[in-house]
Each structure stands twice: as C-alpha cells, then as structure tokens.
Design an enzyme around this catalytic site. Structure first.
Site, PDB file in Angstrom:
ATOM      1  N   ARG A 175      -4.825 -23.610  -1.143  1.00 32.91           N
ATOM      2  CA  ARG A 175      -5.440 -23.992   0.136  1.00 32.91           C
ATOM      3  C   ARG A 175      -6.948 -24.171   0.011  1.00 32.91           C
ATOM      4  O   ARG A 175      -7.546 -24.964   0.728  1.00 32.91           O
ATOM      5  CB  ARG A 175      -5.101 -22.945   1.211  1.00 32.91           C
ATOM      6  CG  ARG A 175      -3.635 -22.954   1.591  1.00 32.91           C
ATOM      7  CD  ARG A 175      -3.263 -21.750   2.390  1.00 32.91           C
ATOM      8  NE  ARG A 175      -3.539 -20.514   1.632  1.00 32.91           N
ATOM      9  CZ  ARG A 175      -3.298 -19.288   2.067  1.00 32.91           C
ATOM     10  NH1 ARG A 175      -2.780 -19.112   3.266  1.00 32.91           N
ATOM     11  NH2 ARG A 175      -3.570 -18.238   1.324  1.00 32.91           N
ATOM     12  N   ARG A 232       8.524 -17.145  -5.843  1.00 28.58           N
ATOM     13  CA  ARG A 232       9.600 -16.599  -5.013  1.00 28.58           C
ATOM     14  C   ARG A 232      10.571 -17.737  -4.736  1.00 28.58           C
ATOM     15  O   ARG A 232      10.144 -18.901  -4.569  1.00 28.58           O
ATOM     16  CB  ARG A 232       9.046 -16.094  -3.671  1.00 28.58           C
ATOM     17  CG  ARG A 232       8.308 -14.786  -3.758  1.00 28.58           C
ATOM     18  CD  ARG A 232       9.284 -13.623  -3.963  1.00 28.58           C
ATOM     19  NE  ARG A 232       8.636 -12.328  -3.908  1.00 28.58           N
ATOM     20  CZ  ARG A 232       8.255 -11.618  -4.961  1.00 28.58           C
ATOM     21  NH1 ARG A 232       8.425 -12.095  -6.177  1.00 28.58           N
ATOM     22  NH2 ARG A 232       7.720 -10.423  -4.815  1.00 28.58           N
ATOM     23  N   ASP A 256      13.222 -18.805 -12.283  1.00 31.29           N
ATOM     24  CA  ASP A 256      13.368 -17.366 -12.492  1.00 31.29           C
ATOM     25  C   ASP A 256      13.652 -16.641 -11.177  1.00 31.29           C
ATOM     26  O   ASP A 256      14.000 -15.471 -11.180  1.00 31.29           O
ATOM     27  CB  ASP A 256      12.089 -16.789 -13.127  1.00 31.29           C
ATOM     28  CG  ASP A 256      12.232 -15.314 -13.494  1.00 31.29           C
ATOM     29  OD1 ASP A 256      13.234 -14.970 -14.154  1.00 31.29           O
ATOM     30  OD2 ASP A 256      11.357 -14.511 -13.114  1.00 31.29           O
ATOM     31  N   GLU A 261      18.657 -13.484  -4.082  1.00 32.14           N
ATOM     32  CA  GLU A 261      18.939 -12.790  -5.349  1.00 32.14           C
ATOM     33  C   GLU A 261      19.826 -11.559  -5.118  1.00 32.14           C
ATOM     34  O   GLU A 261      19.659 -10.896  -4.094  1.00 32.14           O
ATOM     35  CB  GLU A 261      17.612 -12.355  -5.996  1.00 32.14           C
ATOM     36  CG  GLU A 261      16.782 -13.566  -6.380  1.00 32.14           C
ATOM     37  CD  GLU A 261      15.385 -13.197  -6.880  1.00 32.14           C
ATOM     38  OE1 GLU A 261      15.072 -11.998  -6.988  1.00 32.14           O
ATOM     39  OE2 GLU A 261      14.617 -14.128  -7.143  1.00 32.14           O
ATOM     40  N   HIS A 280      15.231 -13.398 -12.559  1.00 28.49           N
ATOM     41  CA  HIS A 280      13.998 -12.746 -12.053  1.00 28.49           C
ATOM     42  C   HIS A 280      13.486 -11.700 -13.054  1.00 28.49           C
ATOM     43  O   HIS A 280      13.372 -10.514 -12.721  1.00 28.49           O
ATOM     44  CB  HIS A 280      14.228 -12.113 -10.672  1.00 28.49           C
ATOM     45  CG  HIS A 280      12.937 -11.930  -9.912  1.00 28.49           C
ATOM     46  ND1 HIS A 280      12.869 -11.927  -8.531  1.00 28.49           N
ATOM     47  CD2 HIS A 280      11.661 -11.743 -10.346  1.00 28.49           C
ATOM     48  CE1 HIS A 280      11.612 -11.731  -8.162  1.00 28.49           C
ATOM     49  NE2 HIS A 280      10.862 -11.612  -9.246  1.00 28.49           N
TER      50      HIS A 280
HETATM   51  O1  A2R Z   1      -4.228 -20.879  -0.994  1.00 30.47           O
HETATM   52  P1  A2R Z   1      -5.253 -19.981  -1.579  1.00 30.47           P
HETATM   53  O2  A2R Z   1      -6.565 -20.660  -1.766  1.00 30.47           O
HETATM   54  O3  A2R Z   1      -5.316 -18.646  -0.894  1.00 30.47           O
HETATM   55  O4  A2R Z   1      -4.746 -19.689  -3.098  1.00 30.47           O
HETATM   56  C1  A2R Z   1      -3.645 -18.832  -3.374  1.00 30.47           C
HETATM   57  C2  A2R Z   1      -2.331 -19.603  -3.471  1.00 30.47           C
HETATM   58  N1  A2R Z   1      -1.667 -19.781  -2.168  1.00 30.47           N
HETATM   59  C3  A2R Z   1      -1.263 -20.963  -1.691  1.00 30.47           C
HETATM   60  N2  A2R Z   1      -1.309 -22.190  -2.202  1.00 30.47           N
HETATM   61  C4  A2R Z   1      -0.834 -23.198  -1.443  1.00 30.47           C
HETATM   62  N3  A2R Z   1      -0.313 -23.035  -0.214  1.00 30.47           N
HETATM   63  C5  A2R Z   1      -0.226 -21.806   0.340  1.00 30.47           C
HETATM   64  N4  A2R Z   1       0.280 -21.642   1.561  1.00 30.47           N
HETATM   65  C6  A2R Z   1      -0.728 -20.702  -0.413  1.00 30.47           C
HETATM   66  N5  A2R Z   1      -0.816 -19.370  -0.178  1.00 30.47           N
HETATM   67  C7  A2R Z   1      -1.406 -18.827  -1.265  1.00 30.47           C
HETATM   68  O5  A2R Z   1      -1.513 -18.802  -4.331  1.00 30.47           O
HETATM   69  C8  A2R Z   1      -3.783 -18.309  -4.789  1.00 30.47           C
HETATM   70  O6  A2R Z   1      -4.357 -19.268  -5.630  1.00 30.47           O
HETATM   71  C9  A2R Z   1      -2.350 -18.082  -5.237  1.00 30.47           C
HETATM   72  C10 A2R Z   1      -1.933 -16.624  -5.216  1.00 30.47           C
HETATM   73  O7  A2R Z   1      -2.724 -15.931  -6.119  1.00 30.47           O
HETATM   74  P2  A2R Z   1      -2.853 -14.339  -6.099  1.00 30.47           P
HETATM   75  O8  A2R Z   1      -3.007 -13.860  -4.710  1.00 30.47           O
HETATM   76  O9  A2R Z   1      -3.883 -13.971  -7.109  1.00 30.47           O
HETATM   77  O10 A2R Z   1      -1.404 -13.845  -6.525  1.00 30.47           O
HETATM   78  P3  A2R Z   1      -0.838 -13.584  -7.999  1.00 30.47           P
HETATM   79  O11 A2R Z   1      -1.174 -12.223  -8.437  1.00 30.47           O
HETATM   80  O12 A2R Z   1      -1.188 -14.718  -8.878  1.00 30.47           O
HETATM   81  O13 A2R Z   1       0.727 -13.603  -7.678  1.00 30.47           O
HETATM   82  C11 A2R Z   1       1.360 -14.738  -7.081  1.00 30.47           C
HETATM   83  C12 A2R Z   1       2.792 -14.467  -6.744  1.00 30.47           C
HETATM   84  C13 A2R Z   1       3.137 -13.125  -6.111  1.00 30.47           C
HETATM   85  O14 A2R Z   1       2.813 -13.060  -4.775  1.00 30.47           O
HETATM   86  C14 A2R Z   1       4.622 -13.030  -6.340  1.00 30.47           C
HETATM   87  O15 A2R Z   1       5.316 -13.621  -5.289  1.00 30.47           O
HETATM   88  C15 A2R Z   1       4.822 -13.854  -7.596  1.00 30.47           C
HETATM   89  O16 A2R Z   1       3.572 -14.447  -7.896  1.00 30.47           O
HETATM   90  O17 A2R Z   1       5.212 -13.026  -8.642  1.00 30.47           O
END
Ligand code: A2R
Length: 314
Positions: A175, A232, A256, A261, A280
């Site tokens: 975003r 997810r 994955d 699940e 997963h």
């Molecule tokens: O959108 P931003 O600028 O907040 O960037 C976050 C992005 N993100 C999205 N991108 C597009 N559309 C959305 N609605 C949206 N919501 C969030 O996803 C950010 O770049 C990324 C998430 O990064 P982190 O919060 O550092 O999470 P991490 O540790 O990389 O883990 C990601 C996910 C976990 O929540 C588990 O569901 C999975 O990986 O294992």
C-alpha cells in the site's frame, strides 16, 4: 499440581519449545485434554496467559478473564480477534523476524519446484520414464525472471534478497512505497502481474487482503506465469485460481497455504503438472520453530514479571 502460573494453550506447537514453557508455567493444552471444556472451566479463571498458534476467539478470552496476554506462535495474527483483545485490556504478541529466512527459503523452493518441475521430474525419473519416453519436457527458467513480490515487509525483503541472488528483476506491490529499496514499486497489483512472470505473495491475512489476488491479477499474470503463496490462503481467490489453472489461463502455482487448512481443494490435488503443494510448512524447520517458541516464552516471562513485552501487536 505445581504452583507455577497457569497458562492455557489451545493447540500445541513445537514440542521442544512447549517443554521450555513447562519450566516457567503450568500449561494446560486444551486440544490434548480428554475433556477440554472441563479443563478450561477449571483453569481458565486462574490462567495468567493464553498461548496459541495464531487462533484465539472471544469465547477463549472470556473463559480466561485474568489472562491479560495472548502470546501467539507465528507472525500472522489474523486468527486472533485483536479488537476484542484490546477492548478487554489484553495484550497480544506474535513471533516476527525469527522466521523470515525460513519462509523466504520455502518461497524460493516453491519457485524452483514449479518452474523447473522438480517434483514431477523426480517422479518421471523414478518411474523409469526417462528410459521409456526419453528426455523430460523443457521448462521455464528461474534465474533472470521478472518477479513481483506482493507485500515487501520483513519476509518479503528476504524473498527479494534471494531473488536478487537469482539475478531476477524485482518489483513489489504494497500500500505504501518504500524509499529504502532499489526495486520497482507498483501501486497497481494487476499492472505488476501483467509485467511479471512470477508473483510471490507474502502479505498478512485478514479482511484487508482477502482475495487480494483475484481473477484480474491471475489473468494478468497469464499462461506462462507462476503464482507462489506463502502468506495466507485467504489472500488468493481459490474460485479464480482453480479454473485459471485448469484452463491454462495461469501457468503454474506453488502453494503453502490454503483457506481451509488442513483441507486442500480436491481440484488442486489432481493438478500434478503445474501445481506444487506443501502443507503450511514455510517456518517449519527445527531451528525456526524453536526460535518462534522462545519468542512466545520470552513474552510470557516478561508478562509474568510485569516487564515490557518483546513483540506486542496491540
Ligand atoms: O501495505 P503496506 O505498505 O502496509 O505493506 C505491507 C504489506 N501489506 C499489503 N500489501 C498490499 N495490500 C494490502 N492490503 C496489504 N496489507 C499489508 O504486506 C508489508 O509490506 C507486508 C507485510 O509485512 P510485515 O508486516 O513485515 O509482515 P511479515 O513479517 O513479512 O509477514 C507477512 C505475513 C504474515 O502476516 C503471515 O500471514 C505470513 O506472512 O506468514
């Protein structure tokens, strides 16, 4: 029964890490109890914390009124009702960072497995088809491909580093644009999918990203495109993905994670040529699962000592 603080655990996670938990608390693992309701009724009111691999609803919170910490095993907390926890004065923690490398490794593993058709080639070799049918069909290359990373956060950055090592041209969608990376930013996900050969999804789950990868994105990625999802299951629209794979509108998928699940859509199970499935397991190495368990542990220790939590999310 020991006098260590009671902690309710709804599902178990990595056993060696759970063993460490038992050193500092009296754990009650509901899913392993003969009568989980009775265990919850007896120990819920005394529990000082709830520990969970990412799943905690209001009913569990209300059954544990003294538990002012939900220490979750995993980085994603879309299965924890954060609004309800916050309203009850409950702090929630997760296990970020310690799993970045492992999840990124599997993402690239799925890229390699699907693009190079490694699983199928293994079966081809074992079945003696190299002898009976000759050489294995040609595949798409991995190196120097155009990759789009959906969600360039902690894990996304590690995926990007690995893609760079494979000489890929790297783009990303999120975003908000990052100012600290040399990669190409796309505000429009469909546009990025159109310009890429490989899309790797690594956003959080939850309402905001539900079906983010929809029919438009999948069609834009196209017949030679590869979709990898290590985020997810809810982030990819299965009703759009399955027909696209069947009809050849999308080239391949490496998955994955799934919406329901451990159930995987029957249609995907039958797709062996262009789909690689894993259950997963992105963070499921011994080291990483222990490290995740120790973040849960450290948060519980901090909470019980009245000290600041390590990784609060609310
Ligand atoms: O959108 P931003 O600028 O907040 O960037 C976050 C992005 N993100 C999205 N991108 C597009 N559309 C959305 N609605 C949206 N919501 C969030 O996803 C950010 O770049 C990324 C998430 O990064 P982190 O919060 O550092 O999470 P991490 O540790 O990389 O883990 C990601 C996910 C976990 O929540 C588990 O569901 C999975 O990986 O294992």
């Amino acid at each position: 029964m020991s006098d260590k603080p009671h902690v309710i655990i709804n599902y178990p996670w990595y056993q060696p890490a759970l063993d460490r938990m038992a050193e500092i608390c009296t754990p009650h693992v509901l899913s392993e109890a003969e009568n989980p309701d009775a265990v919850l009724a007896e120990f819920g009111p005394k529990a000082k914390a709830i520990c969970t691999p990412g799943l905690c609803d209001v009913a569990l919170m209300d059954a544990c009124p003294e538990a002012k910490l939900i220490s979750s095993f995993g980085v994603g907390y879309d299965g924890v009702d954060i609004a309800a926890a916050t309203a009850r004065g409950i702090k929630v923690t997760n296990t970020p960072d310690v799993l970045n490398d492992c999840v990124a490794d599997l993402a690239l593993g799925l890229v390699l497995a699907t693009r190079r058709r490694i699983v199928e080639a293994d079966i081809y070799t074992r079945q003696g088809r190299w002898v009976s049918e000759g050489n294995f069909p040609y595949v798409h290359k991995v190196h120097s491909s155009k990759v789009g990373i959906v969600g360039l956060g902690r894990i996304g950055m590690e995926i990007a580093a690995r893609c760079a090592a494979f000489k890929m041209e790297i783009a990303y969608h999120k975003r908000t644009k990052r100012d600290d990376v040399p990669y190409t930013f796309y505000a429009d996900l469909v546009e990025m999918a159109r310009d890429c050969e490989i899309l790797i999804v690594i956003t959080p789950g939850g309402a905001e990203t539900n079906n983010l990868v929809n029919a438009g994105v999948i069609n834009a990625l196209g017949p030679d495109g590869l979709l990898v999802n290590v985020a997810r299951g809810s982030v990819v629209d299965m009703d759009a993905l399955i027909p696209a794979l069947k009809e050849g509108r999308l080239g391949a998928a490496g998955l994955d994670v799934f919406p329901d699940e451990p159930n995987v859509p029957e249609a995907l199970l039958g797709m062996t040529e262009n789909v690689v499935l894993t259950p997963h397991v992105a963070s499921a190495s011994h080291d990483t699962r222990m490290a995740m368990g120790m973040v849960v542990y450290d948060n519980v220790v901090a909470h019980l000592a009245g000290k600041p939590l390590l990784t609060p999310v609310n």
